[in-house]
Structures are given as structure tokens and as C-alpha cells.
Design a protein around this motif. Structure first.
Motif, PDB file in Angstrom:
ATOM      1  N   SER A 184     -45.766  27.302 -95.711  1.00  0.00           N
ATOM      2  CA  SER A 184     -46.098  27.073 -97.025  1.00  0.00           C
ATOM      3  C   SER A 184     -45.793  25.609 -97.392  1.00  0.00           C
ATOM      4  CB  SER A 184     -45.204  28.032 -97.809  1.00  0.00           C
ATOM      5  OG  SER A 184     -44.024  28.136 -97.711  1.00  0.00           O
ATOM      6  N   TRP A 199     -45.982  23.232 -95.166  1.00  0.00           N
ATOM      7  CA  TRP A 199     -47.100  22.189 -94.812  1.00  0.00           C
ATOM      8  C   TRP A 199     -48.362  22.266 -95.926  1.00  0.00           C
ATOM      9  CZ3 TRP A 199     -51.710  23.736 -93.301  1.00  0.00           C
ATOM     10  CH2 TRP A 199     -52.630  22.844 -92.694  1.00  0.00           C
ATOM     11  N   ASN A 200     -48.627  23.720 -95.927  1.00  0.00           N
ATOM     12  CA  ASN A 200     -50.176  23.801 -97.031  1.00  0.00           C
ATOM     13  C   ASN A 200     -49.870  23.134 -98.105  1.00  0.00           C
ATOM     14  OD1 ASN A 200     -51.603  25.707 -98.913  1.00  0.00           O
ATOM     15  ND2 ASN A 200     -52.343  26.228 -96.863  1.00  0.00           N
ATOM     16  N   HIS A 241     -50.407  19.505 -97.328  1.00  0.00           N
ATOM     17  CA  HIS A 241     -51.691  19.460 -97.128  1.00  0.00           C
ATOM     18  C   HIS A 241     -52.686  19.423 -98.390  1.00  0.00           C
ATOM     19  CE1 HIS A 241     -55.154  19.347 -94.389  1.00  0.00           C
ATOM     20  NE2 HIS A 241     -55.505  20.432 -94.683  1.00  0.00           N
ATOM     21  N   ARG A 242     -52.488  20.228 -99.235  1.00  0.00           N
ATOM     22  CA  ARG A 242     -53.124  20.293-100.513  1.00  0.00           C
ATOM     23  C   ARG A 242     -53.081  19.255-101.211  1.00  0.00           C
ATOM     24  NH1 ARG A 242     -51.435  25.535-101.141  1.00  0.00           N
ATOM     25  NH2 ARG A 242     -50.433  24.870-103.049  1.00  0.00           N
ATOM     26  N   ALA A 270     -58.843  20.165 -98.726  1.00  0.00           N
ATOM     27  CA  ALA A 270     -58.144  21.518 -98.923  1.00  0.00           C
ATOM     28  C   ALA A 270     -57.710  21.917-100.201  1.00  0.00           C
ATOM     29  CB  ALA A 270     -56.525  21.255 -98.161  1.00  0.00           C
ATOM     30  N   GLU A 306     -58.946  25.637-101.809  1.00  0.00           N
ATOM     31  CA  GLU A 306     -57.890  26.305-102.665  1.00  0.00           C
ATOM     32  C   GLU A 306     -58.699  26.603-104.089  1.00  0.00           C
ATOM     33  OE1 GLU A 306     -54.482  28.340-104.036  1.00  0.00           O
ATOM     34  OE2 GLU A 306     -55.027  27.653-102.176  1.00  0.00           O
ATOM     35  N   ARG A 342     -51.486  34.963 -97.099  1.00  0.00           N
ATOM     36  CA  ARG A 342     -51.263  33.553 -97.583  1.00  0.00           C
ATOM     37  C   ARG A 342     -50.599  32.884 -96.287  1.00  0.00           C
ATOM     38  NH1 ARG A 342     -51.836  31.187-102.591  1.00  0.00           N
ATOM     39  NH2 ARG A 342     -52.025  32.600-104.298  1.00  0.00           N
ATOM     40  N   SER A 393     -52.463  30.229 -94.065  1.00  0.00           N
ATOM     41  CA  SER A 393     -51.849  28.926 -93.736  1.00  0.00           C
ATOM     42  C   SER A 393     -51.767  28.714 -92.110  1.00  0.00           C
ATOM     43  CB  SER A 393     -50.275  28.922 -94.326  1.00  0.00           C
ATOM     44  OG  SER A 393     -50.628  28.818 -95.764  1.00  0.00           O
ATOM     45  N   ASP A 435     -55.266  27.805 -91.097  1.00  0.00           N
ATOM     46  CA  ASP A 435     -55.549  26.402 -91.597  1.00  0.00           C
ATOM     47  C   ASP A 435     -54.788  25.231 -90.825  1.00  0.00           C
ATOM     48  OD1 ASP A 435     -57.119  27.275 -93.452  1.00  0.00           O
ATOM     49  OD2 ASP A 435     -55.652  27.181 -95.202  1.00  0.00           O
ATOM     50  N   LEU A 436     -53.515  25.674 -90.271  1.00  0.00           N
ATOM     51  CA  LEU A 436     -52.807  24.590 -89.687  1.00  0.00           C
ATOM     52  C   LEU A 436     -53.341  24.509 -88.265  1.00  0.00           C
ATOM     53  CD1 LEU A 436     -50.575  22.604 -89.078  1.00  0.00           C
ATOM     54  CD2 LEU A 436     -48.850  24.650 -88.729  1.00  0.00           C
TER      55      LEU A 436
END
Length: 428
Positions: free
Chosen positions: A191, A193-194, A197-198, A204, A208, A244, A248, A251-252
Motif C-alpha cells: 500500500s 508503494w502503491n 507510485h500513484r 497509475a 486508479e 487491493r 497492488s 501492479d508492482l
């Protein structure tokens, strides 16, 4: 069973001593990803004690046998060649066809390649991303890809994972304490990192926004009696903590693999519309998308020195082949309903018909009807909107281009025919 022998490992890193967790839909038949953690100090790599002591492990089922069959078996392997060609023709699994799902591969092959869960002592062949994340700000400090053997993951549904994350450790069943510890550490790191990243990646942020729109539309459909499934089928869509966490992690995985391939100055196969500028994933769903199997093969060649890498031309040809396969399946889907993915395509949908009857009764009870104004939300798909409170989908006429997803609208009903599943509206 005993631990894998050196022959069983096939040159892979043995992670069987590290428990891991597979989170998926309740109805999932073939699971291809799981998450775990390990102490950074156990790897011999440098530990920044102020940043974190953990590495997050993201395991994806290894399907390289399908793509390296000829190279590592000395000559043509008819069994893998037939499966690979079949997967290329299909392009991806489809779950929205009139006659039911069409899998990328035959179920018996999927079962052999998928992760075997909840079976003590049964190892799984994976391609694992390890990621070292700074728990102060979510920065990805270090990452790598390796061929691995992992233990049989503990399988949890999205709801079960969410429940574990939200309960106190004292209330956790003894059999699930390891799973709770793993997903709690993983969620904290992912979370962070996400979020970072956003903040730093426009693609990203756009992704979202698209997901938030889907969630908003799905909530309206569910409130009006729509499906409450956890796998996205039939317009259902959820974003629980379990969802989520998985999002995540994938996505990573895609971001890190893409970044490492870019640094190596090597091409990687991508499907049209799934590029980095769209926040698209790669190599994360090899059991469902042919292009992901090819991307996994390329990542193994470049990052793990396993096999010969594909050329740029081969990657380009693969993407074109997948595009053709996707178009062919789309044509099959539209053979029953010729109009391109509009609300009229779903005139046989029981949910749509029921929602339109609900809307019709509401309008009749309040003295309205045709040309009555109602609130709606644009779905971001063509010129489609969802009527607030009723969950009926309608076509917005008189608009060029695609409406921005999630936009709140005041619309006027032009045509309403519950029996045919038709609802046309225009913006006031």
C-alpha cells in the motif's frame, strides 16, 4: 512429502520453507499468483534497518514449458507446441461469451500449470519477484526476478483475506495466524508503494480513476439488485482490502519487471492498449493471457539468463497475433447481438430487464414517464450511463465521443422499453 531434490529444483531457488498466501475469487478454479514475505537478511543482501527488514515476494505460476519446449527438449515437442498454438489462437480467456467461458488452455493443462493450494508438501514452480520497499515512504529500493520452487500456498477468498486483515491477532484462528502475518506485512509494504507510485505516475493515477469509476457503477448496479460476486463477472466489481492487496502486488510485479527490462534495453511483448502509458500489466496472468506467457518467457531470458530472448520483431508479431485473436473472439461474442457493446446488446439480460421495470414503476408512481429527468452516472464505456437508484444501463444519445467515467449526469428519458431492455436518454 520430502523436500525437493536438486534435480527437482531445476536450478531454481528453493523457497519451500517460506509460507505464502493465494488470494483469489471464491469461484476461482485455476490460481496463478500468490504473495509471501522473507527477511532481507536471509538473502545476504544489504539491509537498511531504518527502511525495512522484509522483502515482499510475488509468485506467478511458471508456464515456460509451453514457450521453451523446443529449446530445452532438443527438437520439436508436439504436446507443448499444440497447446501453445491453441493459446495463441485464443489470445486470452473470455468469461462473457453466450455459451459460457472460453479458457486460454484446456482445463487439464490449466490444472497442471496452476498453483496447487492447501496441499502440504506439494511444491509449485514459479517466477518470483522479490521487492525491497522502504516502509517510511514506499520507495522501491531493490528488486529482482528468479525462478523458484515455492510451497503450496494457503488459499483465501477476497472476503476471507479482508476479514483476516481487519481482525485482531487475538481473534485469529490458530490455523490462520501465519497467513495473517504474511498478508499484513505485505499489505503494509504494498500500500505504501502503491500510494507513492500513484503520486509519481500519471498512468497509475488514470488507472486508479478508471477503477474508482467501475466501483461506483458497480455499487449502483448492486444496490439495484445486481450481482455481488467478487470476480468482476456480470458487472460485479469490488475493491475490498483483499482485492487491493492483490491489485497492488500485480501492479508492482508488472512495474518492476517492465523497469528491469527497460534498463536491460530489451523488448517485451505487450498487448495493444496495455502499454506502460495505460498502467497495463505484463507477465502477471499467464494462465489467462497468451501475451503474458510470452512476456514471462522474455523476462526469464533477459533477467534470469534462461533461454534465448525474443527479438523486437518477434515481440511485435506476437502482439499482432494476440490482437487478431482478440478481434476474432469479439466477433463471436457479437454474432448474437450485432450492435457494438451498447445497452441494447444486453436486452436479454435479466438484470437489465428487472432494473428497467423498477425504473418504469418508479416513474409511474411519481407521475412521470417519457422525458422525465433522472440522475445518472456515466460508466466511461462508450456513451453508457447507469441510472442512480435503479441500476439500469442506458445509452446517452446526442453525444459525440465517450463520456468521462464517473461523471454525474442529469438525463432526460427518451425511450424506455423494459421488455426489450432498451433505455435511451439525453443529457439535460
Amino acid at each position: 512429502q520430502s523436500a525437493p531434490s536438486s534435480d527437482d529444483l531445476e536450478g531454481r531457488a528453493n523457497l519451500c520453507s517460506l509460507p505464502c498466501v493465494c488470494i483469489d475469487a471464491k469461484r476461482a478454479s485455476f490460481r496463478d499468483d500468490s504473495v509471501g514475505i522473507r527477511l532481507r537478511s536471509s538473502t545476504g543482501r544489504k539491509v537498511n534497518k531504518a527502511a525495512s527488514k522484509w522483502e515482499v515476494l510475488i509468485h506467478i505460476a511458471d508456464v515456460s514449458d509451453l514457450f521453451f519446449g523446443q529449446e530445452f527438449r532438443g527438437g520439436e515437442d508436439l504436446s507443448t507446441d499444440v497447446l501453445r498454438r491453441a493459446a495463441e489462437r485464443r489470445g486470452q480467456s473470455r468469461y462473457d461469451l453466450p455459451l459460457g467461458p472460453l479458457h486460454l488452455l484446456p482445463p487439464v493443462a490449466l490444472e497442471a500449470l496452476a498453483l496447487a493450494t492447501n496441499v502440504d508438501g506439494l511444491p509449485n514452480r514459479c517466477v518470483t519477484l522479490w521487492a525491497y520497499i522502504d516502509e517510511r515512504d514506499g520507495k522501491l529500493l531493490d528488486a529482482g526476478l528468479e525462478r523458484t520452487i515455492i510451497s503450496s500456498p494457503k488459499a483465501l477468498s477476497f472476503a476471507e483475506a479482508t476479514s483476516l486483515l481487519e481482525c485482531n491477532i487475538d481473534d485469529t484462528p490458530q490455523s490462520l495466524t501465519n497467513a495473517k502475518s504474511i498478508i499484513s506485512v505485505a499489505e503494509r509494504n504494498l500500500s505504501l508503494w502503491n500510494r507513492r507510485h500513484r503520486q509519481r505516475n500519471e498512468a497509475a493515477r488514470k488507472r486508479e480513476s478508471r477503477l474508482a469509476t467501475r466501483e461506483l457503477v458497480a455499487s449502483e448496479l448492486k444496490a439495484a439488485g445486481g450481482q455481488s460476486r467478487d470476480d468482476g463477472v456480470g458487472g460485479s466489481f469490488q475493491r475490498s482490502r483483499g482485492h487491493r492487496l492483490v491489485d497492488s502486488s500485480l501492479d508492482l510485479y508488472a512495474y518492476a519487471v517492465g523497469t528491469m527490462m527497460k534498463r536491460a534495453n530489451q523488448p517485451i511483448p505487450r498487448a495493444a492498449g496495455s502499454g506502460a502509458d495505460r498502467g497495463g500489466r505484463l507477465a502477471t496472468a499467464p494462465l489467462r493471457r497468451y501475451i503474458d506467457g510470452l512476456a514471462q518467457r522474455q523476462a526469464l531470458s533477459v533477467l534470469c539468463d534462461y533461454g534465448s530472448p525474443l527479438t523486437s520483431d518477434e515481440c511485435h508479431k506476437a502482439a499482432k497475433a494476440v490482437a487478431r485473436a482478440t478481434d476474432n473472439i469479439a466477433n463471436l461474442r457479437s454474432s448474437k447481438n450485432r450492435r457494438d457493446d451498447s445497452p441494447r446488446d444486453r436486452q436479454s439480460s435479466g438484470r437489465q430487464v428487472s432494473a428497467l421495470h423498477t425504473l418504469n414503476r418508479y416513474l409511474a408512481s411519481t407521475g412521470g414517464g417519457q422525458y422525465r429527468e433522472v440522475k445518472a452516472i456515466s460508466s466511461g464505456k462508450n456513451n453508457e450511463c447507469v441510472i442512480v437508484g435503479a441500476g439500469a444501463t442506458g445509452r446517452v444519445i446526442g453525444v459525440s465521443g465517450t463520456l468521462k467515467g464517473g461523471e454525474k449526469l442529469l438525463v432526460e428519458i427518451i425511450e424506455l422499453d423494459p421488455e426489450r431492455g432498451v433505455l435511451d436518454v439525453r443529457i439535460v
